[in-house]
Structure formats: structure tokens, C-alpha cells
Design an enzyme around this catalytic site. Structure first.
Site, PDB file in Angstrom:
ATOM      1  N   TYR A 184      45.565  -0.513 -57.002  1.00 10.32           N
ATOM      2  CA  TYR A 184      44.721   0.551 -56.462  1.00 10.32           C
ATOM      3  C   TYR A 184      45.436   1.903 -56.540  1.00 10.32           C
ATOM      4  CZ  TYR A 184      41.444   3.089 -53.557  1.00 10.32           C
ATOM      5  OH  TYR A 184      40.534   4.011 -53.098  1.00 10.32           O
TER       6      TYR A 184
ATOM      7  N   SER B  18      37.025   1.508 -58.055  1.00 10.85           N
ATOM      8  CA  SER B  18      36.949   2.844 -57.483  1.00 10.85           C
ATOM      9  C   SER B  18      38.136   3.668 -57.999  1.00 10.85           C
ATOM     10  CB  SER B  18      36.934   2.740 -55.950  1.00 10.85           C
ATOM     11  OG  SER B  18      36.506   3.924 -55.358  1.00 10.85           O
TER      12      SER B  18
ATOM     13  N   ASP C 273      25.096   3.504 -56.709  1.00  9.06           N
ATOM     14  CA  ASP C 273      26.418   3.891 -56.214  1.00  9.06           C
ATOM     15  C   ASP C 273      26.426   5.403 -55.998  1.00  9.06           C
ATOM     16  OD1 ASP C 273      29.039   4.331 -55.596  1.00  9.06           O
ATOM     17  OD2 ASP C 273      29.863   3.178 -57.266  1.00  9.06           O
TER      18      ASP C 273
ATOM     19  N   HIS D  22      28.351   0.851 -54.199  1.00  3.28           N
ATOM     20  CA  HIS D  22      29.781   0.879 -54.478  1.00  3.28           C
ATOM     21  C   HIS D  22      30.469  -0.441 -54.170  1.00  3.28           C
ATOM     22  CE1 HIS D  22      33.307   3.181 -55.507  1.00  3.28           C
ATOM     23  NE2 HIS D  22      33.920   2.841 -54.399  1.00  3.28           N
TER      24      HIS D  22
END
Length: 864
Positions: A626, A707, A793, A829
Site C-alpha cells: 500500500y 487505491s 467509485d 471503491h
């Protein structure tokens, strides 16, 4: 999942401000919980920029890598580039002009600006999206693994799971429960006696205890309507609940009395699974939560809680201006001008009291309200973006009416008047307030402050308040070796602190009054504390923990009634343990390793694999990362990823890249703004480490992230060289246009991590150097890449993935590996996505990369 956090009483969940979630939720597979640095400033420009103009100097020369000369590589299995398989995408003459610190005025082509119009609003975008879906489906049809993976995923998702029981003011415990394959989890309610009886009968893991209170699967037929929040009043007699549709961040708030469940008759839920005839269920479907709810409806809500005043009369909440789109969640309008309101139960929203108006000087300001534990104060945290810096204001709820005179009617005590640090409320004793803060403490500390009510002042807007910040006093000083990630007060005066040491959680009890450490609780814990459910007035609490191979253990801790702050719990026992039939902890190995990144920084990584997988360089691997927004990536349980490593005899690697919150603010800063390249270096070095150390086969490593992590996957795929051994990438809902991200929906809030390329010429140059859309290299062979996004999203709009897919397919029509777009319809999302959608999504993505990489399914493993 959202229900867990909203049913728990957890003061500072992972200590990121509540609006950090404006970018950072996990990939759809599972929930995410909150030296000298190498700066790569030279841009790698692809043909998208080969014709840009500069008013002061020519553009830099395009560089090449060791992969720039394409070898004669055979196509991936089942993939053909003759004729061109990709749907045509019109290239317009549009462009945008930016200020560059290196080149003056720079004109950047925008050939796919038309893809910024969502499919619901543009027939051209819709037709292109449908053609992309047809291409992806055509390749998927040849994936022989799909039926088997689907079956195995369904088996491993089909396990009973629940959150911690959370005691409310009505004397009942509430918790979420899913029997396995239900689209959405249900809320159950149980009495203390029912919990005790279940424990005496063998624990709380033998099925749901109590009765269904709110059947979330009665909100829709297909699981596309979900709860986005639940908030119980102090007495427990009222519940506010948020409902979102198709995964959008927009939601509406409804209210109901807790003496009126939204559920079928109790006899309809045998063993936790709904049993009634389909006709009966469909008759009761109501996307607003039942006809017997209150008439109140609150609209135009995003990124908000519902904070009840203790008289049960109403809630504080945040709104944004209404969108022009008829299909909410598909628009790209920037989110700004948030307002804070108070809604009084039984009145229309049009009569709500305006507590704080939009901040005209800082339009991105957001308002996060909390009512103090004693009900006498309103605490408002005011972030302007996703950074851990905010303003904080407090107002008395005792000696002044709520919104009696409209905006400006409150008298406020300013605690922090600039965006310099975070101040998270824990509890208070009268005017003494306890906070967690990163002021002068990048790993956070616990402090107290004595509020002076005489300093409350009236103002037209809180943004006008000035003066010194409140004086903070150390209660529990910063631990330089461990990150303070959660603070909760239980049993009157026991301060429970969760510390993360090398990304592994530890739980400690402290005295609230003195801050003195009393003892470490749950000393045998190995993993992540995902939830602590308990209130200050409760002598009992429940703690949920997970790890890569442990889907969940709930531990009950209890103190003797009337015990003093130095007394440790009299009970510390396992209340329930989640079991997954196809995934047994004893069949796997999970360990933590450290490796030096490109600049020598020590990076932690967790590696999990079946015991019979040898470290001989033959296994495929998923490398998940991430690296952003101060959000940690601790050990967590993912049934989809565990199914993958079992099915393919693979390795799962979680990399704690810089940019996250694993080691506090300094770790975050080392991977944000002008240090963002460190994130990609960390991930690519991890990939190289995996194959060089024999954990994985070179060329069979799959980069995964969602993301901000989707941005990381795409950037790494652009930058990867042969030595990194990357064989595929799965980029979920990624931020791909690093020049325009801040112009859409909540993207302005992300400038805390990405900077503002429209206003800062230096940041423009830096973002241009790694932006996935602007750095596609036509001179190298790309690994198989799946860009996954969703039509609703409105966090990371699908235009990011649309435009990158078009650019990749335009520049690399003969790439021997597929470059595919997967669009999930009626989804957002990731939050609120149904179990069925998660299974389908995982099965399809894993099948595509499995076929493209020529992976073979493992047969006969006991866990399958």
C-alpha cells in the site's frame, strides 16, 4: 468492514483521522485497519508527452532501461495480438497547461479526456467500456481454472464470522454476523444472559447468539445496498444508520427505535441462515430499512458519522452540497464546502441547525464531531485533507442551545487553531480532557489538557478563532520504538493502549490518572488487534485479533467490579474462535523478514505460504503493498489470498513500504510528496528479494494493491526491469493520473500525500516523473496487467483506470501479455461490496493471471 468499527467503542482507530479513509480503504479482498532517502526527480517521459511544448526549454530526453530493447518473447497462453485485440479509443487534441520548475510552461496532451465522462453520462464512454468488458470476458472464457477457483473461494468464504459483542445503553449486546455466503453481514442482538449461556455451552463460536436486529440483506435483492454506518444513542433506545447504494461514498441517514427490529421472524433464521421463501423476502425488501423506521431522512452525506447528544434528541452530522448527477456515485465533481449540522429527531432536515458553515478560506475543510463521554461537550476535529494535522474546537452542550441562532451561535474553546498536529479525544473527567497526539511525537503519545471554560468565545465561524493552542501535558510519553495505534478507557479508570512494534500489536493497561503502565494484557497475542468493544462504564470488554492464518479470535477480558486502576483483569479468556474449514493454521508458515531497500532502508515484509512449499525459487507469489496516507498494513486474514496460495502452491508477501504508518509519521513522510518514489523502490526491491532468496520464481511474482496501492502497482509495472522478476500486476481502483487527481470528488484531500501539481511547479515535475498514465514505456515488454475499477467509485473515479488502459493499449498493441480492464458494475471503491461480488472478482482476476503466467493448480492439498 464498516459495521465492525461502528459497533465498537474504539476511541482512536489506528490514530489516523477519520477522513484518512477518503483514499485509503483496502482492496475488495479484505478490510484494512488504519536515513537518506532516494529522490527520483527526473521524469521518465513516454510518448504521451513527446509532443508537449515548453515556453522556456525543450523537454528532457526520454530515457530507456535495460528492458528497452524488446526480445522475441512468445505471447502469453491464449493471447493473440493479430489482429489488434484492443477496442479503438478516440484520441482528442485536448491538452492542459502546467507550470514546471524545470521547463516553465508545459503543455500536457489529454487525448483521453473524454473518458473522464462516466458511462452513465456518456454513450461514447459506455460503448468503449462495454467493448473492454467483452475483451476481458473473451480471455476469461479460456481460463480453465475459473470454475475450480470459484468453487474453492466459495468454500473458503463460507465460514461463520462475527464482530465483538458491543454493549449498548439498553442493556443488550449488538454485533455483526455472517453465516458465510450472505451478501451482507447482519446485526444481531443478545442479552448478557444469552451470552453467558452461550459461553457456558461451549463458547460464542457455535452460531449466532440472540436474534437478528437488522437484516441488511433485506435492503436489496442483490446485496448492492449496504450499511455505511450505525450509531446508537446513549440510552440504546435509538439507532441512526447510514445506507449507501452501489458502493458510493454518498449515503443517507435513517433512524429507528431499537424496540422495532428490521428483520424476519426469529424462526426464519435457523442456525444463522435465513430460511424463508424467496417471495416472502422479496416482499419485505426496503432500501430504507423498513416501514416502521422513523420518518426522518438525512441526505447529501459523505465521510460523516452521526454523533448523538446524550438526551437521545438528535445527532451531529456533516453534509456536502448536492451533486448535479442523477445517478449519485458516478459524478466527478470536487467535494468541498462541507457543513456541520444538528438534526433533532422528529423534524425535517430542512429545519436542522447549522452548527458550522462551509469554510470559505479552506473549502476542503471537513468536520468530524464527537460528543464527550459525559455528554457535556462537543469536540470537532477539522482536517482539511488526509494528513494527520487538524484544527480542534470544543463547545459546551450544557449552557448554550444547539444552533439556536444559526451559524455562529455557539461559543467555542479553540484547542488547536492551525493544521499542525492531530489531537484525538479519548475521554474526559470534567474539564480535564485526555487526548492522543502526534505533536512533538511522530509515534504518538497520550496527553491531558485542562480546559478553561472562560476562554469560550463567540465567532461567526470557527476558522476565525485565534490564540495559543491549549497547553498539553504528558501522561504517557512517546515510545520511540513502538507506534501508539489505539487508546480506549474501560472499567472507569483503565487506559488500554495498543502499540505496534515492528507491525505486530501489543496491548497494555495503564492508569488513567497517572499514565503509569500496569501490565501487558494478552501477552501471547501474535497478530493484529482489529477491534476493542467496551465502554468506560463497562467492567467487561471484548478484543478481536487476526493474523494471516487466523481469521479471528475474540477474547473476553473482565475486571472485578469496583477494582482500582492498578488491578489487572480477573478474567482473560477466549470467547470465540473463527474457523475456516479449508484453511487450517497448522498447514501454513507465516513469518516476518526484513530486507534493505534501494537506498539501504530496512523494510519489513510478512511471508506466508503452505508448509509444503519449498524455498527453492519455484513458487509463484502475490506481493501486496500500500505505502501511503499514514495507514499501516498489519497482518490480516484474507480468504481470497489464502485460497490463491493454497490453490497454486504460492507465497503471499505483505510489504510494509514507506508512506504507510507502520513506524509513525516519519515513515509516512518518507513515502509521500517528494519522497513517493521510495514506495515503488521498496516494492520492487521486495520483488527482487523474493526470487533471489528462493521464496518465489522469477517472472511469476504478481504485484497487487488497491487505491493508493493500485497507483503503486501501475507505477512499479512501468518501472520494473528484468531483475525485479515481476510477472503480472493487479491494480485495483488505482490513482493513475497524478496531474488531475485533485480535481475529482475527494481528490483534493489527497494533496497531503501527493502534493498539488496545479499549484506547485516542483511537485508537478515530480508527479510527472512517476504518474502511471504519463510514463507508459512503449519500448519494453509489459507483464500481464489487470486494471480493476468500478462504475460507482466516487472515491477514486474510474476515469483513472479508463485513461491508463487506453494509453497502454494504444502504445503497446503488440505486447505479448494482455493489458486488460475489468469494470465492476453497481459497485464502488470496495466498502459494502457483497460477498458474491468479492468471490467473483477474486476468481476472475486470479484466473486471468494464472492463465497468462501458465500456473498450474495444486491438487490434493488437505486444506482444499
Amino acid at each position: 468492514m464498516p459495521l465492525v468499527s461502528s459497533l465498537s467503542r474504539r476511541s482512536i482507530p489506528r490514530l489516523t483521522n477519520t477522513l484518512t479513509s477518503a483514499i485509503a480503504i483496502s482492496t475488495p479482498s479484505f478490510p484494512k485497519y488504519h536515513h537518506h532517502h532516494h529522490h527520483r526527480l527526473e521524469p521518465r517521459l513516454g510518448p504521451l508527452h513527446s509532443s508537449f511544448s515548453s515556453s522556456s526549454s525543450p523537454p528532457p530526453t526520454k530515457t530507456t532501461t535495460t528492458m528497452s530493447t524488446k526480445p522475441d518473447v512468445p505471447n502469453a497462453p491464449g493471447w493473440s495480438t493479430e489482429p489488434n485485440p484492443y477496442p479503438p479509443a478516440r484520441r482528442s487534441d485536448a491538452s492542459s497547461t502546467y507550470r514546471s520548475a524545470k521547463h516553465g510552461q508545459v503543455v500536457v496532451p489529454e487525448p483521453y479526456d473524454w473518458l473522464e465522462q462516466p458511462p452513465s453520462q456518456s454513450q461514447e464512454t459506455r460503448q468503449w467500456t462495454l467493448a473492454q468488458d467483452a475483451l476481458t470476458r473473451s480471455y476469461l472464457q479460456g481460463c480453465d481454472h475459473l470454475p475450480t477457483l470459484q468453487q474453492r473461494l466459495e468454500k473458503n468464504f463460507n465460514y461463520a464470522r462475527s464482530s465483538c459483542p458491543s454493549l449498548k445503553g439498553d442493556g443488550n449486546y449488538y454485533y455483526s454476523y455472517n453465516s458465510g455466503l450472505e451478501p451482507q453481514s447482519l446485526i444481531y442482538r443478545a442479552t448478557p444472559q444469552q451470552l453467558a449461556e452461550a459461553k457456558a455451552a461451549g463458547g460464542g463460536g457455535g452460531g449466532p447468539v440472540g436474534d437478528v436486529f437488522f437484516d441488511t440483506n433485506l435492503l436489496s435483492k442483490d446485496g448492492t445496498v449496504a450499511l455505511s454506518l450505525t450509531s446508537f444513542s446513549k440510552s440504546g433506545k435509538q439507532m441512526a444508520y447510514g445506507i449507501s447504494k452501489a458502493g458510493s461514498d454518498w449515503f443517507s441517514i435513517y433512524f429507528r427505535s431499537t424496540d422495532k427490529p428490521f428483520a424476519l421472524p426469529p424462526s426464519s433464521y435457523l442456525g444463522g441462515q435465513p430460511q424463508p421463501a424467496q417471495e416472502e423476502r422479496e416482499r419485505l425488501i426496503d432500501p430504507q430499512g423498513g416501514a416502521d423506521r422513523h420518518a426522518d431522512v438525512l441526505e447529501n452525506i459523505k465521510f460523516s458519522g452521526a454523533a448523538w447528544t446524550h438526551d437521545d434528541q438528535g445527532v451531529f452530522y456533516q453534509t456536502y452540497p448536492d451533486t448535479s448527477a442523477s445517478d449519485k456515485g458516478t459524478e466527478t465533481d470536487a467535494n468541498k464546502d462541507a457543513r456541520l449540522w444538528y438534526h433533532r429527531l422528529g423534524t425535517p432536515q430542512s429545519q436542522d441547525a447549522l452548527v458550522i458553515d462551509a469554510d470559505r478560506k479552506t473549502p476542503s475543510s471537513m468536520w468530524s464531531p464527537t460528543v464527550s463521554d459525559d455528554g457535556e461537550w462537543l469536540i470537532v476535529q477539522n482536517p482539511r485533507d488526509t494528513d494527520t494535522k487538524q484544527r480542534v474546537f470544543v463547545a459546551s452542550l450544557v449552557d448554550q442551545p444547539i444552533g439556536g441562532g444559526g451559524n455562529g451561535s455557539f461559543r467555542w474553546i479553540p484547542l488547536a487553531v492551525d493544521f499542525k498536529y492531530e489531537l484525538g479525544y479519548i475521554t474526559n473527567d470534567g474539564n480535564r480532557f485526555y487526548f492522543v497526539t502526534n505533536k512533538d511525537a511522530s509515534n504518538y503519545r497520550v496527553v491531558y489538557a485542562d480546559l478553561d471554560a472562560s476562554k469560550a468565545v463567540g465567532c461567526h465561524h470557527v476558522a476565525e478563532l485565534e490564540g495559543p493552542d491549549v497547553e498539553l501535558h504528558d501522561l504517557v510519553p512517546e515510545d520511540p520504538e513502538a507506534l501508539l495505534s489505539s487508546a480506549t478507557v474501560l472499567s472507569n479508570d483503565k487506559l488500554l493502549l495498543v502499540y505496534s512494534r515492528d507491525v505486530k500489536d501489543e496491548l497494555y493497561q495503564h492508569e488513567l490518572a497517572t499514565g503509569r503502565r500496569v501490565a501487558r494484557l494478552m501477552p501471547d497475542l501474535v497478530g493484529t488487534i482489529g477491534q476493542i468493544a467496551g465502554r468506560r462504564e463497562d467492567d467487561q470488554a471484548f478484543v478481536q485479533s487476526v493474523s494471516f492464518v487466523n481469521p479471528g479470535v475474540v477474547t473476553r477480558i473482565e475486571w472485578r467490579q469496583g477494582s482500582d486502576a492498578r488491578e489487572t483483569p480477573s478474567v482473560e479468556e477466549v470467547y470465540s474462535e473463527t474457523k475456516v474449514e479449508g484453511i487450517r493454521a497448522e498447514d501454513f508458515v507465516s513469518k516476518q523478514v526484513f530486507f534493505p531497500s534501494k537506498d539501504g532502508t530496512r523494510i519489513p515484509m510478512f511471508i506466508t505460504h503452505p508448509k509444503d512449499v519449498r524455498q527453492d525459487g519455484s513458487a509463484p507469489a502475490i506481493l501486496y503493498f500500500y505505502g501511503g496516507f499514514n495507514i499501516s498494513l498489519p497482518p490480516t486474514f484474507s480468504p481470497s489470498m489464502m485460497t490463491w496460495i493454497s490453490s497454486y502452491g504460492g507465497v503471499l508477501a505483505f510489504v510494509n513500504c514507506r508512506g504507510g504508518g507502520e513506524y509513525g509519521d516519519k515513515w509516512h513522510e518518507a513515502g509521500s510528496l517528494l519522497n513517493k518514489q521510495n514506495v515503488f523502490d521498496d516494492a520492487l526491491t521486495a520483488s527482487k528479494y523474493l526470487h533471489e532468496e528462493g521464496y518465489a520464481k522469477k517472472g511469476k511474482i504478481i504485484l497487487c494493491g488497491g487505491s493508493n496501492g493500485g497507483l503503486g502497482v501501475a507505477a512499479c509495472v512501468n518501472q520494473a526491469e528484468e531483475e525485479h522478476g515481476v510477472g503480472a500486476g493487479i491494480a485495483d481502483v488505482g490513482v493513475m493520473d497524478m496531474l488531475k487527481f485533485h480535481t475529482w470528488t475527494i481528490g483534493k484531500a489527497w494533496t497531503a500525500d501527493y502534493g498539488n501539481p496545479s499549484e506547485d511547479p516542483v511537485q508537478f515535475d515530480y508527479n510527472l516523473s512517476y504518474s502511471p498514465l504519463h510514463n507508459v514505456n512503449p519500448d519494453k515488454i509489459y507483464p500481464t496487467l489487470i486494471l480493476a475499477c468500478a462504475d460507482h467509485d466516487d472515491r477514486v473515479v474510474p476515469a483513472h483506470s479508463f485513461k491508463l488502459a487506453a494509453q497502454l493499449q494504444h502504445l503497446l498493441p503488440s505486447n505479448p501479455n494482455p493489458l486488460l480492464l475489468r469494470v465492476d458494475m453497481d459497485a464502488g471503491h470496495g466498502a459494502g461490496k457483497s460477498t458474491q461480488k468479492r468471490i467473483q472478482e477474486a476468481a476472475e482476476k486470479y484466473s486471468i493471471v494464472g492463465r497468462a503466467l501458465g500456473l498450474g493448480l495444486v491438487k490434493g492439498r488437505s486444506s482444499l
